[in-house]
Write an enzyme that holds these catalytic residues in place. Structure first.
Site, short mmCIF file in Angstrom:
data_model
loop_
_atom_site.label_atom_id
_atom_site.label_comp_id
_atom_site.label_asym_id
_atom_site.label_seq_id
_atom_site.Cartn_x
_atom_site.Cartn_y
_atom_site.Cartn_z
N LYS A 270 0.83 -1.21 0.00
CA LYS A 270 0.00 0.00 0.00
C LYS A 270 0.87 1.26 0.00
O LYS A 270 2.07 1.19 0.27
CB LYS A 270 -0.93 -0.01 1.21
CG LYS A 270 -0.23 0.04 2.57
CD LYS A 270 -1.22 -0.34 3.67
CE LYS A 270 -0.56 -0.39 5.02
NZ LYS A 270 -0.79 0.84 5.79
N ARG B 288 -9.78 0.98 14.91
CA ARG B 288 -9.84 1.68 13.61
C ARG B 288 -11.08 1.22 12.85
O ARG B 288 -12.11 1.88 12.86
CB ARG B 288 -8.53 1.38 12.85
CG ARG B 288 -8.06 2.44 11.95
CD ARG B 288 -6.61 2.30 11.50
NE ARG B 288 -6.20 0.99 11.01
CZ ARG B 288 -4.97 0.77 10.54
NH1 ARG B 288 -4.07 1.74 10.53
NH2 ARG B 288 -4.62 -0.42 10.11
N HIS C 102 -5.74 -6.65 13.43
CA HIS C 102 -4.49 -5.90 13.33
C HIS C 102 -4.04 -5.48 14.73
O HIS C 102 -4.86 -5.04 15.54
CB HIS C 102 -4.68 -4.65 12.45
CG HIS C 102 -3.42 -3.95 12.08
ND1 HIS C 102 -2.31 -4.61 11.57
CD2 HIS C 102 -3.07 -2.64 12.14
CE1 HIS C 102 -1.35 -3.73 11.33
NE2 HIS C 102 -1.78 -2.53 11.67
N ARG D 200 1.19 -10.54 7.29
CA ARG D 200 1.14 -9.37 6.43
C ARG D 200 2.43 -8.57 6.59
O ARG D 200 2.63 -7.88 7.58
CB ARG D 200 -0.09 -8.52 6.78
CG ARG D 200 -1.40 -9.28 6.60
CD ARG D 200 -2.61 -8.37 6.71
NE ARG D 200 -2.66 -7.62 7.93
CZ ARG D 200 -3.17 -8.05 9.09
NH1 ARG D 200 -3.65 -9.29 9.17
NH2 ARG D 200 -3.18 -7.29 10.16
N TYR E 22 15.59 31.44 3.08
CA TYR E 22 14.49 32.27 3.56
C TYR E 22 14.71 32.68 5.00
O TYR E 22 15.28 31.92 5.80
CB TYR E 22 13.17 31.50 3.43
CG TYR E 22 12.68 31.43 2.00
CD1 TYR E 22 12.56 30.20 1.36
CD2 TYR E 22 12.36 32.58 1.30
CE1 TYR E 22 12.13 30.13 0.04
CE2 TYR E 22 11.92 32.51 -0.01
CZ TYR E 22 11.81 31.28 -0.63
OH TYR E 22 11.37 31.21 -1.92
N CYS F 128 13.65 25.00 1.16
CA CYS F 128 12.72 25.65 0.24
C CYS F 128 11.83 24.59 -0.41
O CYS F 128 12.00 23.40 -0.17
CB CYS F 128 13.49 26.40 -0.85
SG CYS F 128 14.82 27.42 -0.21
N ASP G 26 11.75 23.61 -3.50
CA ASP G 26 12.38 22.79 -4.55
C ASP G 26 13.88 22.66 -4.38
O ASP G 26 14.53 21.94 -5.15
CB ASP G 26 12.09 23.43 -5.92
CG ASP G 26 10.67 23.94 -6.00
OD1 ASP G 26 10.49 25.17 -6.11
OD2 ASP G 26 9.74 23.12 -5.85
C1 LIG Z 1 -4.05 -3.89 8.37
C2 LIG Z 1 -2.55 -3.83 8.21
N1 LIG Z 1 -1.87 -4.98 8.09
C3 LIG Z 1 -0.52 -4.99 7.95
C4 LIG Z 1 0.20 -3.82 7.92
C5 LIG Z 1 1.70 -3.90 7.77
O1 LIG Z 1 2.30 -3.44 8.96
P1 LIG Z 1 3.90 -3.40 9.02
O2 LIG Z 1 4.34 -2.43 7.95
O3 LIG Z 1 4.22 -2.93 10.40
O4 LIG Z 1 4.36 -4.81 8.73
C6 LIG Z 1 -0.47 -2.59 8.05
C7 LIG Z 1 0.36 -1.33 8.03
N2 LIG Z 1 -0.36 -0.18 8.43
C8 LIG Z 1 0.30 0.96 8.76
C9 LIG Z 1 1.62 1.21 8.78
O5 LIG Z 1 1.76 2.50 9.21
N3 LIG Z 1 0.55 3.04 9.46
C10 LIG Z 1 -0.35 2.11 9.18
O6 LIG Z 1 -1.64 2.23 9.29
C11 LIG Z 1 -1.88 -2.60 8.20
O7 LIG Z 1 -2.59 -1.45 8.32
#
Ligand SMILES: Cc1ncc(COP(=O)(O)O)c(CNc2conc2O)c1O
Length: 368
Positions: free
Chosen positions: A39, A135, A165, A219, A265, A311, A313
């Site tokens: 993601k 969440r 999670h 995950r 700046y 800045c 850029d």
């Molecule tokens: C539902 C869920 N599963 C797995 C992961 C992977 O976690 P990891 O990168 O620690 O292995 C995330 C990462 N979510 C987020 C990572 O930073 N902010 C978050 O909401 C997540 O939101």
């Protein structure tokens, strides 16, 4: 793509990604699948390229945050399972069905609305349980069973998985983690039959906790990129991690200034002695936010500070001596026997390492 002219670029080491996935695979019990969390453009590393590397090294599924990220990846990977970890509006349901995208479900109302649609084929869903992250997810076991039944009796939906999670897996104190893990186990063991995939562990949980939390799949996010989830976990890693992200540019201007002359700046930096100042073409519109001012970068293997205000850029660095325009500057990565890490930038801005590569904007090309 080499048709960019500014010398600023992020260089992504896909072999590091592959090695991190391979090492995790060796570390896990046999039979535990690896879901590659790609993601946010693979935490800023490039989602298509990272997904390809992760799959080459044994990942069997991809996880993203949004429906749009899933559609983007489906254009490149036609068969692999793709799970949207976050919210997907009912309007996405026809696309999830036709593109075979797995959705996360936790709302009875959402199921009711999807049941009114005529879909090309059923959508696979993973039910999200909120065991303490606060969440999204079902919180009560009765609601969980009702939702499970509601989905099973829907001709538009199929339960393919159940997951939760963890909020504190990266911390030394395991009390809250233990509470969440026990609650999840209570939910799972109450099921008369198990779905195809039960999963719970993020990186910290899969590296630090008892294998009982692996279930069918883990995950894998932050450490797939070679970064530790926290400073605590960094001291207890079960195998070495290879950072995959580096960031470099070149000097585009060098000038000598005299005591009393100022830079940037607000004239926020004023020389107290004759000084060589370098200007580099990267700024807060590239994700080098103003709070990073003072962070060191490397030139010729020497640590030099960003001075004055960053800045949009460009920003300015205090050179140890005269250098030529075109001299390479390393913001993240190794040069000679020095290294500037993402962790260092995170500390500088009082944030976590996850955020640093994520906010390097699209204006910085990713080179593989
Ligand atoms: C539902 C869920 N599963 C797995 C992961 C992977 O976690 P990891 O990168 O620690 O292995 C995330 C990462 N979510 C987020 C990572 O930073 N902010 C978050 O909401 C997540 O939101």
């Amino acid at each position: 793509n080499n048709n960019y002219f500014r010398p600023t670029k992020a260089i992504i080491d896909l072999e590091a990604i592959r090695n991190n996935v391979r090492r995790l695979k060796e570390y896990l019990k046999p039979g535990v699948q690896i879901i590659a969390v790609v993601k946010a453009n693979a935490y800023g590393h490039g989602d298509v390229e990272v997904a390809g590397a992760a799959i080459q090294s044994g990942a069997t599924m991809l996880a993203v945050a949004t429906p749009d990220e899933a559609l983007h990846l489906r254009q490149y990977f036609h068969d692999i399972d793709i799970l949207v970890l976050g919210y997907a509006p009912v309007s996405f349901a026809p696309y999830a069905a036709s593109e075979n995208i797995i959705l996360t479900v936790y709302s009875s109302d959402w199921v009711e609305q999807v049941n009114t649609l005529a879909l090309s084929q059923p959508i696979k869903v993973h039910i999200k349980i909120d065991t303490g992250m606060g969440r999204i997810g079902v919180k009560r076991i009765g609601d969980f069973h009702n939702l499970y039944q509601q989905i099973n009796s829907s001709s538009n939906l199929l339960v393919d998985g159940v997951f939760t999670h963890f909020a504190t897996a990266d911390e030394e104190d395991s009390q809250y983690f233990d509470y969440q893990a026990a609650k999840f186990e209570e939910f799972i063991s109450s099921l008369p039959e198990k779905p195809r995939l039960v999963h719970a562990a993020n990186t910290a949980a899969m590296l630090m906790k008892d294998p009982s939390v692996y279930y069918d799949a883990v995950r894998f996010g932050i450490s797939m990129y070679g970064l530790a989830p926290s400073t605590y976990v960094k001291t207890k890693l079960p195998f070495p991690l290879e950072p995959a992200f580096s960031l470099e540019t070149e000097l585009i201007e060098v000038k000598k200034i005299q005591p009393g002359e100022s830079v940037g700046y607000g004239a926020a930096f004023t020389a107290e002695e004759p000084s060589y100042i370098g200007t580099i073409p990267i700024g807060y519109a590239d994700g080098i936010i103003r709070k990073y001012s003072g962070q060191q970068v490397l030139i010729d293997g020497i640590r030099v500070p960003i001075i004055g205000r960053i800045c949009m850029d460009q920003c300015m660095i205090l050179l140890p001596s005269a250098y030529n325009i075109g001299e390479k500057v390393i913001l993240i990565g190794k040069q000679k026997n020095e290294e500037i890490t993402i962790d260092e930038w995170a500390t500088k801005a009082d944030t976590i390492n996850y955020e640093v590569p994520c906010i390097i904007t699209a204006r910085v090309p990713r080179i593989y």
